[in-house]
Design a protein around this motif. Structure first.
Motif, mmCIF file in Angstrom:
data_model
loop_
_atom_site.group_PDB
_atom_site.id
_atom_site.type_symbol
_atom_site.label_atom_id
_atom_site.label_comp_id
_atom_site.label_asym_id
_atom_site.label_seq_id
_atom_site.Cartn_x
_atom_site.Cartn_y
_atom_site.Cartn_z
ATOM 1 N N HIS A 147 26.475 -30.467 -29.353
ATOM 2 C CA HIS A 147 26.128 -31.060 -30.651
ATOM 3 C C HIS A 147 27.241 -31.994 -31.113
ATOM 4 N N ASP A 171 19.650 -29.778 -32.658
ATOM 5 C CA ASP A 171 18.929 -29.698 -33.933
ATOM 6 C C ASP A 171 19.259 -28.338 -34.541
ATOM 7 N N ILE A 172 20.021 -28.356 -35.632
ATOM 8 C CA ILE A 172 20.525 -27.100 -36.199
ATOM 9 C C ILE A 172 19.533 -26.439 -37.146
ATOM 10 N N THR A 199 22.500 -33.004 -38.684
ATOM 11 C CA THR A 199 22.010 -32.568 -37.381
ATOM 12 C C THR A 199 21.852 -33.778 -36.466
#
Length: 275
Positions: A147, A171-172, A199
């Motif tokens: 990320h 994608d958090i 994100t």
């Protein structure tokens, strides 16, 4: 005769250890934005000291949640010194705490985006013979570090020419109560806009011209981040952003990342050589 042979073996082992140890340093770098020193592992190719006129590309390697500056060389890929020599690259492994590599909007003491993409890169370019341009700079990482690598690369296309992610939490939003993210963003329930803004997948399309950033994304088919990586891949396709996308059998493990880094270094080397 046996004594002389034993002494020779001991001498050669000591010499090999000394030469190997010279390629790996742990250094503290002051972060003015966080008002503290950050530890980093720096790995140089074996011929770095001999080739005084040569500059080297740099690959920044970001660790995952719960890791630290030496996680890459201790847990993920202990052969990094050999790989640095094989590929002719400098590896930089910074400590990112559990920050997700953001400048936290709720904790002013956590500014790891500024640290890595400004303070650390400036230090490396001033103190090592690096290729101080996007053409000689790549960034990648695993899990939280995947990320972080894409977050930084998408937001700073003037710094990184190539970027990768291994099992990245790209994608958090599906994980609002996991991995201390709410400590750095506030709770999802109270701060949904902040989560949307922080994100990776929502950074697309990024600011760099299409095709300028060389991208490689890798995730195991049994990884709990597989679905979000698949969605990122589909969004990249939608915006016609060139990238390599690798799905292999595997899950969220060090053994997977130990294998994945070989693919990514090959990809980065082809990028560096093409310029």
């Amino acid at each position: 005769m046996k004594i002389k042979f034993s002494f020779l073996v001991l001498f050669l082992c000591t010499l090999f250890y000394t030469l190997s140890a010279q390629k790996v340093d742990t250094i503290r770098i002051l972060s003015p934005s966080m008002k503290k020193e950050i530890k980093n592992v720096i790995i140089l190719p074996q011929d770095y000291e001999k080739n005084k006129k040569q500059s080297y590309p740099v690959v920044y390697l970001l660790h995952g949640h719960g890791g630290r500056y030496d996680s890459w060389i201790k847990e993920t890929q202990p052969r990094l010194p050999e790989l640095a020599t094989e590929w002719g690259m400098i590896f930089v492994c910074p400590d990112g705490s559990n920050s997700w590599y953001w400048d936290s909007p709720v904790d002013s003491s956590s500014r790891y985006e500024t640290y890595i993409s400004q303070e650390l890169t400036d230090y490396i370019d001033k103190n090592y013979r690096s290729i101080a341009s996007p053409k000689g700079r790549a960034i990648t990482g695993y899990s939280m570090g995947g990320h972080g690598a894409l977050w930084l690369a998408f937001r700073h296309p003037d710094l990184y020419g190539a970027a990768g992610s291994m099992s990245g939490g790209v994608d958090i939003r599906p994980f609002p109560h996991s991995w201390h993210m709410k400590d750095y963003l506030g709770s999802y329930e109270k701060n949904p806009e902040i989560w949307e803004q922080h994100t990776v997948i929502n950074q697309l399309p990024y600011k760099a011209p299409t095709g300028q950033l060389a991208l490689i994304i890798d995730c195991g088919s049994s990884d709990f981040f597989y679905e979000v990586n698949q969605r990122l891949h589909e969004k990249l396709l939608y915006y016609r952003i060139p990238h390599d996308y690798i799905i292999r059998p595997g899950s969220h493990t060090f053994s997977y990342w130990k294998n994945a880094i070989d693919y990514q270094l090959l990809y980065f080397n082809k990028y560096f050589k093409s310029l």
